[in-house]
Structure formats: C-alpha cells, structure tokens
Design an enzyme around this catalytic site. Structure first.
Site, PDB file in Angstrom:
ATOM      1  N   PHE A  69      50.441  21.661  36.003  1.00  0.00           N
ATOM      2  CA  PHE A  69      49.041  22.090  35.901  1.00  0.00           C
ATOM      3  C   PHE A  69      48.870  22.753  34.540  1.00  0.00           C
ATOM      4  O   PHE A  69      49.508  23.775  34.271  1.00  0.00           O
ATOM      5  CB  PHE A  69      48.815  23.093  37.033  1.00  0.00           C
ATOM      6  CG  PHE A  69      47.471  23.729  37.178  1.00  0.00           C
ATOM      7  CD1 PHE A  69      46.425  23.060  37.800  1.00  0.00           C
ATOM      8  CD2 PHE A  69      47.260  25.048  36.770  1.00  0.00           C
ATOM      9  CE1 PHE A  69      45.191  23.686  38.015  1.00  0.00           C
ATOM     10  CE2 PHE A  69      46.036  25.684  36.971  1.00  0.00           C
ATOM     11  CZ  PHE A  69      44.998  24.994  37.603  1.00  0.00           C
ATOM     12  N   ALA A  70      48.033  22.166  33.696  1.00  0.00           N
ATOM     13  CA  ALA A  70      47.924  22.652  32.324  1.00  0.00           C
ATOM     14  C   ALA A  70      46.566  23.302  32.104  1.00  0.00           C
ATOM     15  O   ALA A  70      45.587  22.623  31.755  1.00  0.00           O
ATOM     16  CB  ALA A  70      48.145  21.494  31.355  1.00  0.00           C
ATOM     17  N   TRP A 126      52.713  27.962  29.016  1.00  0.00           N
ATOM     18  CA  TRP A 126      53.278  28.477  30.285  1.00  0.00           C
ATOM     19  C   TRP A 126      53.196  27.431  31.391  1.00  0.00           C
ATOM     20  O   TRP A 126      52.775  27.749  32.507  1.00  0.00           O
ATOM     21  CB  TRP A 126      52.557  29.759  30.752  1.00  0.00           C
ATOM     22  CG  TRP A 126      52.301  30.779  29.719  1.00  0.00           C
ATOM     23  CD1 TRP A 126      51.096  31.325  29.403  1.00  0.00           C
ATOM     24  CD2 TRP A 126      53.267  31.436  28.871  1.00  0.00           C
ATOM     25  NE1 TRP A 126      51.249  32.258  28.408  1.00  0.00           N
ATOM     26  CE2 TRP A 126      52.562  32.343  28.062  1.00  0.00           C
ATOM     27  CE3 TRP A 126      54.651  31.322  28.713  1.00  0.00           C
ATOM     28  CZ2 TRP A 126      53.187  33.131  27.110  1.00  0.00           C
ATOM     29  CZ3 TRP A 126      55.268  32.111  27.757  1.00  0.00           C
ATOM     30  CH2 TRP A 126      54.543  33.004  26.988  1.00  0.00           C
ATOM     31  N   ILE A 140      69.260  50.745  47.136  1.00  0.00           N
ATOM     32  CA  ILE A 140      70.180  50.805  48.275  1.00  0.00           C
ATOM     33  C   ILE A 140      71.584  50.348  47.854  1.00  0.00           C
ATOM     34  O   ILE A 140      72.598  50.892  48.304  1.00  0.00           O
ATOM     35  CB  ILE A 140      69.634  49.958  49.458  1.00  0.00           C
ATOM     36  CG1 ILE A 140      68.386  50.650  50.030  1.00  0.00           C
ATOM     37  CG2 ILE A 140      70.693  49.750  50.546  1.00  0.00           C
ATOM     38  CD1 ILE A 140      67.613  49.834  51.051  1.00  0.00           C
ATOM     39  N   GLY A 197      72.854  50.810  44.977  1.00  0.00           N
ATOM     40  CA  GLY A 197      73.427  51.710  43.958  1.00  0.00           C
ATOM     41  C   GLY A 197      73.845  50.905  42.731  1.00  0.00           C
ATOM     42  O   GLY A 197      73.172  49.950  42.344  1.00  0.00           O
ATOM     43  N   GLY A 198      74.978  51.259  42.165  1.00  0.00           N
ATOM     44  CA  GLY A 198      75.467  50.577  40.947  1.00  0.00           C
ATOM     45  C   GLY A 198      75.636  49.080  41.145  1.00  0.00           C
ATOM     46  O   GLY A 198      75.400  48.281  40.226  1.00  0.00           O
ATOM     47  N   GLU A 222      49.408  32.413  38.069  1.00  0.00           N
ATOM     48  CA  GLU A 222      48.277  32.011  38.920  1.00  0.00           C
ATOM     49  C   GLU A 222      47.266  33.160  39.090  1.00  0.00           C
ATOM     50  O   GLU A 222      46.656  33.330  40.145  1.00  0.00           O
ATOM     51  CB  GLU A 222      48.765  31.413  40.241  1.00  0.00           C
ATOM     52  CG  GLU A 222      49.619  30.180  39.954  1.00  0.00           C
ATOM     53  CD  GLU A 222      49.894  29.289  41.132  1.00  0.00           C
ATOM     54  OE1 GLU A 222      49.025  29.164  41.994  1.00  0.00           O
ATOM     55  OE2 GLU A 222      50.993  28.704  41.166  1.00  0.00           O
ATOM     56  N   GLU A 237      45.541  42.139  38.033  1.00  0.00           N
ATOM     57  CA  GLU A 237      44.236  42.661  37.599  1.00  0.00           C
ATOM     58  C   GLU A 237      43.141  41.637  37.898  1.00  0.00           C
ATOM     59  O   GLU A 237      42.038  41.993  38.341  1.00  0.00           O
ATOM     60  CB  GLU A 237      44.278  42.982  36.093  1.00  0.00           C
ATOM     61  CG  GLU A 237      45.195  44.151  35.703  1.00  0.00           C
ATOM     62  CD  GLU A 237      46.702  43.826  35.743  1.00  0.00           C
ATOM     63  OE1 GLU A 237      47.071  42.643  35.871  1.00  0.00           O
ATOM     64  OE2 GLU A 237      47.515  44.762  35.645  1.00  0.00           O
TER      65      GLU A 237
HETATM   66  N1  CAA Z   1      36.966  30.059  43.690  1.00  0.00           N
HETATM   67  C1  CAA Z   1      35.924  29.209  43.547  1.00  0.00           C
HETATM   68  N2  CAA Z   1      35.050  29.277  42.520  1.00  0.00           N
HETATM   69  C2  CAA Z   1      35.254  30.241  41.614  1.00  0.00           C
HETATM   70  C3  CAA Z   1      36.330  31.155  41.692  1.00  0.00           C
HETATM   71  C4  CAA Z   1      37.197  31.039  42.803  1.00  0.00           C
HETATM   72  N3  CAA Z   1      38.247  31.870  42.957  1.00  0.00           N
HETATM   73  N4  CAA Z   1      36.264  31.988  40.630  1.00  0.00           N
HETATM   74  C5  CAA Z   1      35.200  31.617  39.890  1.00  0.00           C
HETATM   75  N5  CAA Z   1      34.596  30.555  40.482  1.00  0.00           N
HETATM   76  C6  CAA Z   1      33.379  29.854  40.034  1.00  0.00           C
HETATM   77  C7  CAA Z   1      32.167  30.769  40.079  1.00  0.00           C
HETATM   78  O1  CAA Z   1      31.563  30.728  41.355  1.00  0.00           O
HETATM   79  C8  CAA Z   1      31.266  30.139  39.011  1.00  0.00           C
HETATM   80  O2  CAA Z   1      30.666  28.992  39.557  1.00  0.00           O
HETATM   81  P1  CAA Z   1      29.167  28.483  39.088  1.00  0.00           P
HETATM   82  O3  CAA Z   1      29.304  27.978  37.695  1.00  0.00           O
HETATM   83  O4  CAA Z   1      28.860  27.405  40.082  1.00  0.00           O
HETATM   84  O5  CAA Z   1      28.294  29.684  39.205  1.00  0.00           O
HETATM   85  C9  CAA Z   1      32.287  29.680  37.959  1.00  0.00           C
HETATM   86  O6  CAA Z   1      33.515  29.520  38.655  1.00  0.00           O
HETATM   87  C10 CAA Z   1      32.439  30.673  36.838  1.00  0.00           C
HETATM   88  O7  CAA Z   1      32.783  31.915  37.401  1.00  0.00           O
HETATM   89  P2  CAA Z   1      32.788  33.259  36.555  1.00  0.00           P
HETATM   90  O8  CAA Z   1      31.481  33.403  35.852  1.00  0.00           O
HETATM   91  O9  CAA Z   1      33.221  34.368  37.462  1.00  0.00           O
HETATM   92  O10 CAA Z   1      33.918  32.913  35.474  1.00  0.00           O
HETATM   93  P3  CAA Z   1      34.650  33.811  34.406  1.00  0.00           P
HETATM   94  O11 CAA Z   1      34.765  33.040  33.166  1.00  0.00           O
HETATM   95  O12 CAA Z   1      34.006  35.164  34.359  1.00  0.00           O
HETATM   96  O13 CAA Z   1      36.165  33.944  34.991  1.00  0.00           O
HETATM   97  C11 CAA Z   1      37.971  34.426  36.463  1.00  0.00           C
HETATM   98  C12 CAA Z   1      36.476  34.114  36.292  1.00  0.00           C
HETATM   99  C13 CAA Z   1      38.101  34.717  37.955  1.00  0.00           C
HETATM  100  C14 CAA Z   1      38.448  35.625  35.667  1.00  0.00           C
HETATM  101  C15 CAA Z   1      38.813  33.174  36.084  1.00  0.00           C
HETATM  102  O14 CAA Z   1      38.774  32.934  34.697  1.00  0.00           O
HETATM  103  C16 CAA Z   1      40.262  33.292  36.533  1.00  0.00           C
HETATM  104  O15 CAA Z   1      40.566  33.061  37.712  1.00  0.00           O
HETATM  105  N6  CAA Z   1      41.185  33.627  35.608  1.00  0.00           N
HETATM  106  C17 CAA Z   1      42.620  33.585  35.878  1.00  0.00           C
HETATM  107  C18 CAA Z   1      43.166  32.235  35.555  1.00  0.00           C
HETATM  108  C19 CAA Z   1      44.509  32.007  36.174  1.00  0.00           C
HETATM  109  O16 CAA Z   1      44.745  32.296  37.336  1.00  0.00           O
HETATM  110  N7  CAA Z   1      45.414  31.428  35.388  1.00  0.00           N
HETATM  111  C20 CAA Z   1      46.695  31.070  35.839  1.00  0.00           C
HETATM  112  C21 CAA Z   1      47.072  29.747  35.224  1.00  0.00           C
HETATM  113  S1  CAA Z   1      48.105  28.707  36.153  1.00  0.00           S
HETATM  114  C22 CAA Z   1      49.637  29.348  35.931  1.00  0.00           C
HETATM  115  O17 CAA Z   1      49.851  30.460  36.223  1.00  0.00           O
HETATM  116  C23 CAA Z   1      50.705  28.495  35.345  1.00  0.00           C
HETATM  117  C24 CAA Z   1      51.580  27.809  36.266  1.00  0.00           C
HETATM  118  O18 CAA Z   1      52.028  26.725  35.956  1.00  0.00           O
HETATM  119  C25 CAA Z   1      52.009  28.429  37.571  1.00  0.00           C
END
Ligand code: CAA
Length: 386
Positions: free
Chosen positions: A129-130, A162, A343, A345-346, A369, A373
């Site tokens: 997943f990119a 990542w 638990i 220890g060393g 993911e 925060e």
């Molecule tokens: N579920 C469904 N829809 C969602 C959602 C959710 N959890 N979060 C946001 N949306 C939708 C909103 O409803 C909105 O929809 P509309 O356009 O229809 O209104 C749209 O997405 C935009 O939402 P926001 O205005 O809230 O968006 P934002 O730009 O302010 O960001 C955020 C929201 C929650 C911070 C988002 O950017 C986020 O989740 N960030 C974290 C990203 C993340 O988890 N990255 C991990 C990458 S994968 C990884 O870790 C690598 C790997 O290989 C394991």
C-alpha cells in the site's frame, strides 16, 4: 481455558476453529523462528507460502477470488495469534490483506479482481500500500506524487515512503494526485504490477523492530499506468485510502494485542521460574501488580479490537472504534512489553530473552497506519459528529 484464549463467548464454532488452526500454526511453525527472523532481518517467505496454503493470505476475500470468506473478527484473531508468535509475520499478512487486497475487493472492477485480487488472495503474489511520502505522513492529502493524465494514460512521478512489504511485493495499491492544489479531492487510487519500467525500490530500511518485514521506498519515474489501473474513481482516492485504513487499523490493533500477550506470556513464565529472597518472584506483590495490570490491558485491548471488527462485519460505521482499538491496543502493547522487561530484570535487557524484542516490535504499532495522535483526532472528530 487459559487467559491466553481470550474471548470465550459469542464466537461462532467456525471462528473458534480458525483461531485454533492459527494458534497451532503460530506455535508450531512461527514461534520457533521468531528470534531468527528478528535477529537476521529475515523475510519468512516459507511461512508466508504456508499461510497462503492455509487460506490466511486471502482471509476475508470471497472464495470466487480464491479467498477464505472469513469475517473480520476471524481475521483479527488470526493476526493476534501470528503476532503473539512473531510480530513481523503478522504485519506482512496484515499489510498484504487489509491494505492491498481489501481495497481491490471493495473498489475494484471485475477485471481488476481477476487480474490482481485472485493471485493475492491465494498467496501466490504479495501486496503493498503506497500512500505515505518523504514529506507526507499524517497529512496524507498533502501528497505530491503526481498522476498526469495523457489520453487514457496516467504518467506517475514521485516517491512513496515506508512501504511495508515494499521489497518483496508484486502488486501495489498506489495513491497519487491529479492536482496538487486540490488537496484530498485530487487524490486518485491505482492498482498495478510493481514489475514495470520506471519503478525502483529503495534500500530496505534498518528498523528498530518488526525486522523480518521488509520496508522500503518506491520511486516512480514516468511510469505509465492506464485507465484500467484506476481503483474506484479519478479524484475519489482519498476515500479509498481512509476506508482501507479503517480496516487496517483493526488489524494493527490485533497485532498489538498479540504483542502484548507475548510480553505477558513470557514474563509470566519467567516469574514462575525465577527465585529471589528464597521465593519465586510471582509471590511478590510488586510482580503480581504488574501481571494483573498486564492481563487487564491485553483483555481490554482485545475487546475493543473484536468489537470494532464485529461492527465492520455488521456493515456498520466503525472508523471511531477502529481508531479507539488501535490507540488503546498499541499503548497496551508498549505497557506490557515495558513491564515484561521489568519483570525479567537484567535478563529483559539482553537478546537472550524475547522480552526486549516485544518492546521494539510494539513501538511501531503507535506509528504506522496512523499515529496515536491521528487516532485521537479521528476518535474526537467522529465523537463530535455523532
Ligand atoms: N473513514 C472514512 N472517511 C474518512 C476518514 C475515515 N477514517 N477520515 C477522513 N475521511 C473522509 C472525510 O469524511 C472527508 O470526506 P468528504 O470529502 O466526502 O467530506 C475526506 O475523507 C477528507 O477528510 P478530512 O477533511 O478530515 O481530511 P484531512 O486532510 O483533514 O485528513 C486525516 C484527515 C484523518 C488526518 C487523514 O489524513 C489520516 O488518516 N492521516 C493518517 C494517514 C495514515 O494513517 N497513514 C498511514 C499510512 S499506511 C502505513 O502506515 C504504511 C504501511 O505500509 C503499513
């Protein structure tokens, strides 16, 4: 019944049988190799192959696409069992299944399911997943990887960072923007083969934990994708990413439960053997307090995780619950791994015992993911809306 069995009511016989199969496999085939996988940064391809044969690489995919048609609850229990043996193995499966196969199932065309989903679900191919980039992590919509439309083609340029399974994967779900000024409304999802001209993989990252799972960057240099690679609709890819991450977060929560459980299992065993002041150490109240707090964390984290997964299975909204489960379970994993070392220890501080590995493995669950925060932001914003 033991404390490790976890939820003992409300699960169907089928789910309990799946958990038993996963546990037996994890104990017999994964746990004995977990130390080697960690120390040698060893991608366990033989284990992944066997997980394909068991049907776990396509756990929640319908049988017509080579999957096992299991529920999200069953899938989370599989991930927990694998993580209790080896956190690296569990995230290889989780990133492949939750982050690559599921969005193809949910948003793909019939042709994409035939071409991409079937070999992923059987375990013949591995997925990734990119989404993140060197300058865009929590603020996913600020991506700069560009998809420039030329006729029925999209020319992709940019770097994704990542990428779990990046070094080994055959298939990617990619997010790129058709318009860097449009924020999340420019984001478009694609599914494609990674073996294409113009795609290069960066060096495998040298990580603190989950060292058997490969992580690297992917650079796209004038890569030509076609309309048939678009996953869902052009400009609607942010929704694909967010809904996919909701499911992925229940998988990471289950992984964290498994790590917390492993930390408690190993500390409990040690506390039964180690003597101090003429007694085994679990007769001391300080150690008992730790053990009691740890099992509470494990059980509470699991209830949140299974309840989020059950909401997904019921077709209900579960973004908040998925975020709650991931937030709580990742903190539980850190808590249990830290107390587990205490638990020991060393002996907890050296690589002879697995206690230190659990702490290193636990840390990433608070980051990938969506950081803790970001989970708090998702929880609070959904709470306000509700
Ligand atoms: N579920 C469904 N829809 C969602 C959602 C959710 N959890 N979060 C946001 N949306 C939708 C909103 O409803 C909105 O929809 P509309 O356009 O229809 O209104 C749209 O997405 C935009 O939402 P926001 O205005 O809230 O968006 P934002 O730009 O302010 O960001 C955020 C929201 C929650 C911070 C988002 O950017 C986020 O989740 N960030 C974290 C990203 C993340 O988890 N990255 C991990 C990458 S994968 C990884 O870790 C690598 C790997 O290989 C394991």
């Amino acid at each position: 019944m033991s404390w490790e069995d976890g939820i003992s009511f409300g699960l169907s016989e089928e789910v309990i049988a799946v958990r038993e199969t996963a546990r037996k496999f994890a104990l017999d085939e994964v746990l004995p190799l977990a130390g080697k996988i960690d120390q040698e940064h060893w991608f366990p391809s033989e284990i992944v192959k066997k997980l394909g044969n068991l049907g776990f690489m396509g756990a929640c995919i319908p049988s017509k696409y080579n999957g096992s048609e299991l529920s999200q609850v069953a899938y989370c229990l599989i991930i927990e069992e694998l993580a209790a043996a080896c956190a690296s193995t569990s995230i290889i499966v989780s990133a492949h299944h939750s982050l690559c196969s599921i969005p193809i199932l949910d948003y793909g065309t019939e042709d994409q399911k035939e071409r991409f989903l079937k070999p992923l679900a059987s375990g013949e191919k591995l997925g990734c997943f990119a989404l993140s980039e060197p300058g865009s992590g929590s603020d996913a919509a600020s991506m700069t990887c560009k998809a420039e439309k030329k006729g029925d083609r999209f020319i992709i340029n940019g770097t994704k960072n990542w990428i779990t399974n990046g070094p080994q994967a055959n298939t990617a779900v990619l997010f790129a923007t058709i318009d860097t000024t449009a924020g999340h409304k420019g984001v478009t999802a694609f599914v494609h083969d990674l073996n294409m001209p113009g795609i290069s993989r960066g060096k495998s990252e040298d990580k603190l934990g989950i060292r058997g799972s490969g992580t690297c960057s992917l650079t796209y240099d004038n890569v030509e994708l076609r309309a048939e690679n678009v996953l869902g609709e052009v400009g609607r890819g942010f929704k694909v990413a967010m809904t996919t991450l909701n499911g992925g977060r229940t998988g990471v929560a289950a992984q964290a439960v498994g790590i917390a459980r492993a930390a408690l299992r190993d500390a409990l065993q040690y506390s039964k053997e180690r003597k101090a002041f003429g007694r085994v150490i679990n007769e001391f109240q300080s150690i008992q307090n730790y053990l009691a707090e740890m099992v509470n964390q494990v059980d509470a984290a699991r209830y949140l995780t299974i309840s989020a997964a059950a909401k997904k299975d019921a077709g209900l909204e579960y973004a908040r619950e998925a975020a709650q489960a991931k937030l709580f379970a990742s903190e539980a994993a850190m808590f249990c791994a830290n107390k587990g070392i205490q638990i020991h220890g060393g002996y907890g501080y050296v690589t002879e015992y697995p206690a230190e590995r659990h702490l290193r493995d636990a840390k990433i669950t608070e980051i990938y993911e969506g950081t803790s925060e970001i989970q708090k932001f998702v929880i609070a914003s959904n709470l306000v809306k509700e």
